[in-house]
Design a protein around this motif. Structure first.
Motif, PDB file in Angstrom:
ATOM      1  N   MET A  87       0.856  -1.394   0.039  1.00 54.50           N
ATOM      2  CA  MET A  87      -0.100  -0.159  -0.162  1.00 54.50           C
ATOM      3  C   MET A  87       0.903   0.995   0.031  1.00 54.50           C
ATOM      4  N   THR A  88       0.553   2.203  -0.709  1.00 52.08           N
ATOM      5  CA  THR A  88       1.424   3.404  -0.970  1.00 52.08           C
ATOM      6  C   THR A  88       0.267   4.325  -0.308  1.00 52.08           C
ATOM      7  N   THR A  89       1.017   5.298   0.644  1.00 53.25           N
ATOM      8  CA  THR A  89       0.148   6.295   1.524  1.00 53.25           C
ATOM      9  C   THR A  89       0.848   7.397   1.207  1.00 53.25           C
ATOM     10  N   GLY A  90       1.550   7.594   0.430  1.00 54.22           N
ATOM     11  CA  GLY A  90       1.982   8.950  -0.037  1.00 54.22           C
ATOM     12  C   GLY A  90       3.466   9.363   0.562  1.00 54.22           C
ATOM     13  N   SER A  91       3.788   9.380   1.996  1.00 53.51           N
ATOM     14  CA  SER A  91       4.832   9.208   2.628  1.00 53.51           C
ATOM     15  C   SER A  91       4.875   8.471   3.782  1.00 53.51           C
ATOM     16  N   HIS A  92       6.003   8.510   4.615  1.00 54.99           N
ATOM     17  CA  HIS A  92       6.325   7.875   5.689  1.00 54.99           C
ATOM     18  C   HIS A  92       5.903   8.351   7.114  1.00 54.99           C
ATOM     19  N   ASN A  93       5.288   9.248   7.020  1.00 54.89           N
ATOM     20  CA  ASN A  93       4.943  10.119   8.393  1.00 54.89           C
ATOM     21  C   ASN A  93       4.077   9.282   9.037  1.00 54.89           C
ATOM     22  N   SER A  94       4.358   8.959  10.180  1.00 59.51           N
ATOM     23  CA  SER A  94       3.509   8.381  11.155  1.00 59.51           C
ATOM     24  C   SER A  94       2.727   8.797  12.096  1.00 59.51           C
ATOM     25  N   ASP A  95       2.623  10.235  11.822  1.00 64.47           N
ATOM     26  CA  ASP A  95       1.673  11.054  12.891  1.00 64.47           C
ATOM     27  C   ASP A  95       0.409  10.797  12.664  1.00 64.47           C
ATOM     28  N   PRO A  96      -0.341  10.404  13.438  1.00 64.61           N
ATOM     29  CA  PRO A  96      -1.805   9.879  13.573  1.00 64.61           C
ATOM     30  C   PRO A  96      -2.780  10.894  13.118  1.00 64.61           C
ATOM     31  N   GLU A  97      -2.280  12.030  13.308  1.00 68.51           N
ATOM     32  CA  GLU A  97      -3.119  13.216  12.933  1.00 68.51           C
ATOM     33  C   GLU A  97      -3.326  13.438  11.334  1.00 68.51           C
ATOM     34  N   THR A  98      -2.580  12.974  10.693  1.00 69.28           N
ATOM     35  CA  THR A  98      -2.356  13.234   9.223  1.00 69.28           C
ATOM     36  C   THR A  98      -3.331  12.078   8.495  1.00 69.28           C
ATOM     37  N   ASP A  99      -3.560  12.146   7.280  1.00 66.95           N
ATOM     38  CA  ASP A  99      -4.057  11.245   6.406  1.00 66.95           C
ATOM     39  C   ASP A  99      -3.020   9.992   6.217  1.00 66.95           C
ATOM     40  N   ASP A 100      -1.849  10.296   5.937  1.00 61.60           N
ATOM     41  CA  ASP A 100      -0.886   9.295   5.658  1.00 61.60           C
ATOM     42  C   ASP A 100      -0.678   8.439   7.182  1.00 61.60           C
ATOM     43  N   GLY A 101      -0.643   9.202   8.060  1.00 57.66           N
ATOM     44  CA  GLY A 101      -0.594   8.630   9.462  1.00 57.66           C
ATOM     45  C   GLY A 101      -1.540   7.593   9.729  1.00 57.66           C
ATOM     46  N   ILE A 102      -2.822   8.068   9.394  1.00 51.82           N
ATOM     47  CA  ILE A 102      -4.167   7.289   9.833  1.00 51.82           C
ATOM     48  C   ILE A 102      -4.019   5.854   9.047  1.00 51.82           C
ATOM     49  N   LEU A 103      -3.773   6.229   7.704  1.00 46.60           N
ATOM     50  CA  LEU A 103      -3.785   5.048   6.700  1.00 46.60           C
ATOM     51  C   LEU A 103      -2.663   4.074   7.077  1.00 46.60           C
ATOM     52  N   SER A 104      -1.729   4.619   7.544  1.00 47.01           N
ATOM     53  CA  SER A 104      -0.674   3.510   8.135  1.00 47.01           C
ATOM     54  C   SER A 104      -0.790   3.081   9.278  1.00 47.01           C
ATOM     55  N   LYS A 105      -1.489   3.742  10.261  1.00 42.30           N
ATOM     56  CA  LYS A 105      -2.006   2.903  11.285  1.00 42.30           C
ATOM     57  C   LYS A 105      -3.142   1.906  11.301  1.00 42.30           C
ATOM     58  N   LEU A 106      -3.918   2.414  10.092  1.00 48.08           N
ATOM     59  CA  LEU A 106      -5.068   1.172   9.766  1.00 48.08           C
ATOM     60  C   LEU A 106      -4.662   0.014   9.038  1.00 48.08           C
ATOM     61  N   ALA A 107      -3.383   0.398   8.249  1.00 44.64           N
ATOM     62  CA  ALA A 107      -2.688  -0.984   7.715  1.00 44.64           C
ATOM     63  C   ALA A 107      -1.852  -1.979   8.425  1.00 44.64           C
ATOM     64  N   GLU A 108      -1.279  -1.041   9.651  1.00 43.29           N
ATOM     65  CA  GLU A 108      -0.582  -1.792  10.488  1.00 43.29           C
ATOM     66  C   GLU A 108      -1.303  -2.709  11.428  1.00 43.29           C
ATOM     67  N   ALA A 109      -2.654  -2.127  11.555  1.00 42.66           N
ATOM     68  CA  ALA A 109      -3.503  -2.869  12.728  1.00 42.66           C
ATOM     69  C   ALA A 109      -4.226  -3.845  11.683  1.00 42.66           C
ATOM     70  N   SER A 110      -3.937  -4.095  10.420  1.00 37.62           N
ATOM     71  CA  SER A 110      -4.829  -5.147   9.561  1.00 37.62           C
ATOM     72  C   SER A 110      -6.328  -4.655   9.499  1.00 37.62           C
ATOM     73  N   ILE A 111      -6.462  -3.434   9.375  1.00 39.76           N
ATOM     74  CA  ILE A 111      -7.905  -2.982   9.277  1.00 39.76           C
ATOM     75  C   ILE A 111      -8.225  -2.654   7.698  1.00 39.76           C
ATOM     76  N   VAL A 112      -7.315  -2.070   7.116  1.00 41.35           N
ATOM     77  CA  VAL A 112      -7.425  -1.814   5.641  1.00 41.35           C
ATOM     78  C   VAL A 112      -6.092  -2.616   4.890  1.00 41.35           C
ATOM     79  N   THR A 113      -6.343  -2.834   3.625  1.00 45.99           N
ATOM     80  CA  THR A 113      -5.113  -3.385   3.013  1.00 45.99           C
ATOM     81  C   THR A 113      -5.471  -2.883   1.322  1.00 45.99           C
ATOM     82  N   ASP A 114      -4.369  -3.027   0.582  1.00 47.84           N
ATOM     83  CA  ASP A 114      -4.377  -2.912  -0.841  1.00 47.84           C
ATOM     84  C   ASP A 114      -5.011  -3.870  -1.594  1.00 47.84           C
ATOM     85  N   ASP A 115      -6.110  -3.664  -2.152  1.00 47.61           N
ATOM     86  CA  ASP A 115      -6.802  -4.639  -2.837  1.00 47.61           C
ATOM     87  C   ASP A 115      -6.264  -5.281  -4.253  1.00 47.61           C
ATOM     88  N   GLY A 116      -4.879  -4.874  -4.334  1.00 47.56           N
ATOM     89  CA  GLY A 116      -4.054  -5.464  -5.522  1.00 47.56           C
ATOM     90  C   GLY A 116      -3.961  -4.476  -6.798  1.00 47.56           C
TER      91      GLY A 116
END
Length: 170
Positions: free
Chosen positions: A1-30
């Motif tokens: 999954m590409t989130t645009g940056s490696h920012n892990s701040d949970p307050e940003t879109d990228d940070g939220i997406l990263s947290k969701l992916a790490e927690a196995s809530i969202v994934t790339d559909d291929g």
């Protein structure tokens, strides 16, 4: 999954997406798009089915961590909840309310750090999950994407509703 940056701040879109992916809530559909994992989708669906038969005031009290006696619900087109004459929540329908409360519970169980997120971030995250719904949280009916409404600031917002009960979800 590409989130645009490696920012892990949970307050940003990228940070939220990263947290969701790490927690196995969202994934790339291929194909580069995000989708819910089967596990989270199942948990969320079960929570919605459980909440369908409950009083909306009970749902709101859970979501707002409030005494149900202090809340007033208005369901005239959209669902608005007030406490002491102050609006504390609005949803396009009771179905959206059910989806959001179920998402709140499921995320609190499956997303590490959920408690540390501020209320605005939680609300945004919960509301965004509605785009992943496959059936109506209220009646189980099929959903229809009625296209996108372009807001004044040129942001496209999808319009999702139930073909069975007419509930607006987005």
């Amino acid at each position: 999954m590409t989130t645009g940056s490696h920012n892990s701040d949970p307050e940003t879109d990228d940070g939220i997406l990263s947290k969701l992916a790490e927690a196995s809530i969202v994934t790339d559909d291929g194909g580069g798009a995000l989708t819910l994992t089967d596990e989270f989708r199942t948990v969320w669906r079960r929570r919605m089915e459980h909440l369908r038969e409950r009083d909306p005031i009970e749902l709101l009290a859970l979501l707002l961590d409030a005494d149900p006696e202090t809340l007033t619900l208005s369901n005239e087109g959209s669902v608005t909840v007030t406490r002491s004459d102050q609006t504390v929540g609005e949803w396009p329908s009771e179905a959206a309310l059910i989806a959001d409360v179920a998402a709140f519970v499921a995320l609190s169980e499956q997303l590490p750090g959920w408690e540390e997120l501020d209320g605005t971030t939680r609300d945004e995250l919960i509301a965004r999950l509605r785009v992943f719904l496959e059936s109506c949280p209220q009646c189980g009916g099929d959903l229809e994407d009625e296209g996108s409404e372009v807001l004044a600031d040129e942001v496209a917002v999808p319009e999702l509703s139930c073909v069975e009960c007419g509930a607006a979800l987005l």
